[in-house]
Design a protein around this motif. Structure first.
Motif, PDB file in Angstrom:
ATOM      1  N   LEU A 180       0.787  -1.235   0.000  1.00  0.00           N
ATOM      2  CA  LEU A 180       0.000   0.000   0.000  1.00  0.00           C
ATOM      3  C   LEU A 180       0.818   1.284   0.000  1.00  0.00           C
ATOM      4  O   LEU A 180       0.374   2.293  -0.542  1.00  0.00           O
ATOM      5  N   VAL A 181       2.002   1.285   0.615  1.00  0.00           N
ATOM      6  CA  VAL A 181       2.711   2.565   0.785  1.00  0.00           C
ATOM      7  C   VAL A 181       4.112   2.583   0.174  1.00  0.00           C
ATOM      8  O   VAL A 181       4.881   3.507   0.430  1.00  0.00           O
ATOM      9  N   GLU A 182       4.466   1.597  -0.622  1.00  0.00           N
ATOM     10  CA  GLU A 182       5.819   1.536  -1.170  1.00  0.00           C
ATOM     11  C   GLU A 182       6.200   2.828  -1.901  1.00  0.00           C
ATOM     12  O   GLU A 182       7.269   3.402  -1.656  1.00  0.00           O
ATOM     13  N   ASP A 183       5.361   3.304  -2.782  1.00  0.00           N
ATOM     14  CA  ASP A 183       5.677   4.494  -3.570  1.00  0.00           C
ATOM     15  C   ASP A 183       5.786   5.738  -2.700  1.00  0.00           C
ATOM     16  O   ASP A 183       6.702   6.555  -2.863  1.00  0.00           O
ATOM     17  N   GLU A 184       4.851   5.905  -1.774  1.00  0.00           N
ATOM     18  CA  GLU A 184       4.862   7.068  -0.889  1.00  0.00           C
ATOM     19  C   GLU A 184       6.086   7.055   0.025  1.00  0.00           C
ATOM     20  O   GLU A 184       6.725   8.085   0.259  1.00  0.00           O
ATOM     21  N   LYS A 186       9.027   5.784  -0.468  1.00  0.00           N
ATOM     22  CA  LYS A 186      10.254   6.104  -1.176  1.00  0.00           C
ATOM     23  C   LYS A 186      10.509   7.608  -1.209  1.00  0.00           C
ATOM     24  O   LYS A 186      11.646   8.074  -1.173  1.00  0.00           O
ATOM     25  N   GLU A 187       9.437   8.377  -1.269  1.00  0.00           N
ATOM     26  CA  GLU A 187       9.552   9.829  -1.359  1.00  0.00           C
ATOM     27  C   GLU A 187       9.498  10.527  -0.009  1.00  0.00           C
ATOM     28  O   GLU A 187      10.125  11.563   0.203  1.00  0.00           O
ATOM     29  N   GLN A 188       8.742   9.963   0.931  1.00  0.00           N
ATOM     30  CA  GLN A 188       8.417  10.700   2.156  1.00  0.00           C
ATOM     31  C   GLN A 188       8.993  10.121   3.440  1.00  0.00           C
ATOM     32  O   GLN A 188       9.004  10.800   4.467  1.00  0.00           O
ATOM     33  N   PHE A 189       9.479   8.886   3.412  1.00  0.00           N
ATOM     34  CA  PHE A 189       9.908   8.224   4.639  1.00  0.00           C
ATOM     35  C   PHE A 189      11.426   8.226   4.785  1.00  0.00           C
ATOM     36  O   PHE A 189      12.155   7.991   3.823  1.00  0.00           O
TER      37      PHE A 189
END
Length: 273
Positions: A180-184, A186-189
């Motif tokens: 669910l959050v792989e893409d997010e 990469k940019e935000q975490f």
């Protein structure tokens, strides 16, 4: 690993407050740290960051219970927990011996203050943890809503030894492969592990990483200080760490939040690692 404690092999009985769940997997990170997964009742609902009671029968047959933050995301089919091993601990002396197929008690009502409902909107979210205080943040960083609420999420995990950095590979990969959050992520975490008693690329307690700017290196704004207007803080770990940072952030003008009155930083006071 085998267990000589037959009590955890005997069938358990549900109560009004407790369900009986099956252990699905156990991972021993080192001689004093382990994690485990159990079945999740269909009726069990929780918010990312909450804790629940986990237990086993005591010598008198009554459940011995301890609060554990749920480490798995709120949508997961299984429930995961992270625990220390205390040789003489009433619960963990037994719990560390569990194996797949064993039964444990699970509280029916999760709760806690380490939730986004207790925080005001912001730009940067800092998750500061020591030891097993990492657990609730493992749930929070895999919650899709958190990436809509904040532009940047920074997880700081301070431990004594390198082997204490549970889930390190998953965190270093920025949740690669998460459904669910792989893409997010990469940019935000951003993940900032630090070790206090062994050689490691990042050494020192969290205060030192704040003073030298390390925890701000991968954050937006290029601002190497905390701002109550835009930054939000979650704290989970040892009681000493909680007390120190509570005073630290209050001195900076941060206001502690709760479910009924959201603020700029939140603390889980139910237990210490």
């Amino acid at each position: 690993m085998t267990s000589n404690d037959t009590s955890i092999k005997e069938p358990l009985t549900e109560t009004k407050a407790l369900t009986v769940e099956k252990v699905l997997s156990v991972k021993h990170w080192n001689e004093h740290l382990f994690s485990f997964t159990i079945t999740r009742p269909d009726s069990f609902r929780f918010r990312s960051g909450e804790f629940v009671m986990i237990g086993l029968p005591g010598e008198n047959g009554k459940p011995i219970l301890r609060a554990y933050s749920v480490a798995s995301p709120s949508y997961a089919e299984e429930l995961e927990f992270l625990s220390i091993k205390v040789p003489d601990g009433p619960l963990t002396s037994k719990l560390q011996k569990i194996q797949p197929g064993d039964q444990v008690y699970l509280g029916r009502k999760p709760t806690g203050t380490l939730v986004t409902d207790a925080m005001l909107p912001g730009k940067r979210l800092f998750l500061l943890s020591t030891g097993t205080g990492l657990a609730p943040f493992l749930s929070i960083i895999r919650d899709p809503d958190i990436y809509d609420m904040f532009d940047k999420i920074v997880l700081v995990h301070s431990v004594r030894r390198v082997s204490d950095l549970a889930f390190r590979e998953t965190l270093e990969s920025r949740l690669e492969g998460d459904p669910l959050v792989e893409d997010e992520a990469k940019e935000q975490f951003a993940y900032v592990p630090t070790v206090t008693r062994e050689e490691f690329h990042t050494r020192g307690r969290i205060h030192q990483l704040i003073d030298d700017g390390t925890i701000f290196q991968d954050t937006m704004f290029n601002r190497k200080y905390f701002d109550p207007e835009t930054d939000r803080i979650m704290l989970c770990g040892s009681m000493a760490m909680i007390r120190d940072f509570e005073a630290y952030f209050e001195k900076l003008g941060f206001i502690e939040g709760s479910n009924s009155s959201p603020g700029q930083f939140v603390i889980e006071r139910a237990f210490v690692d």
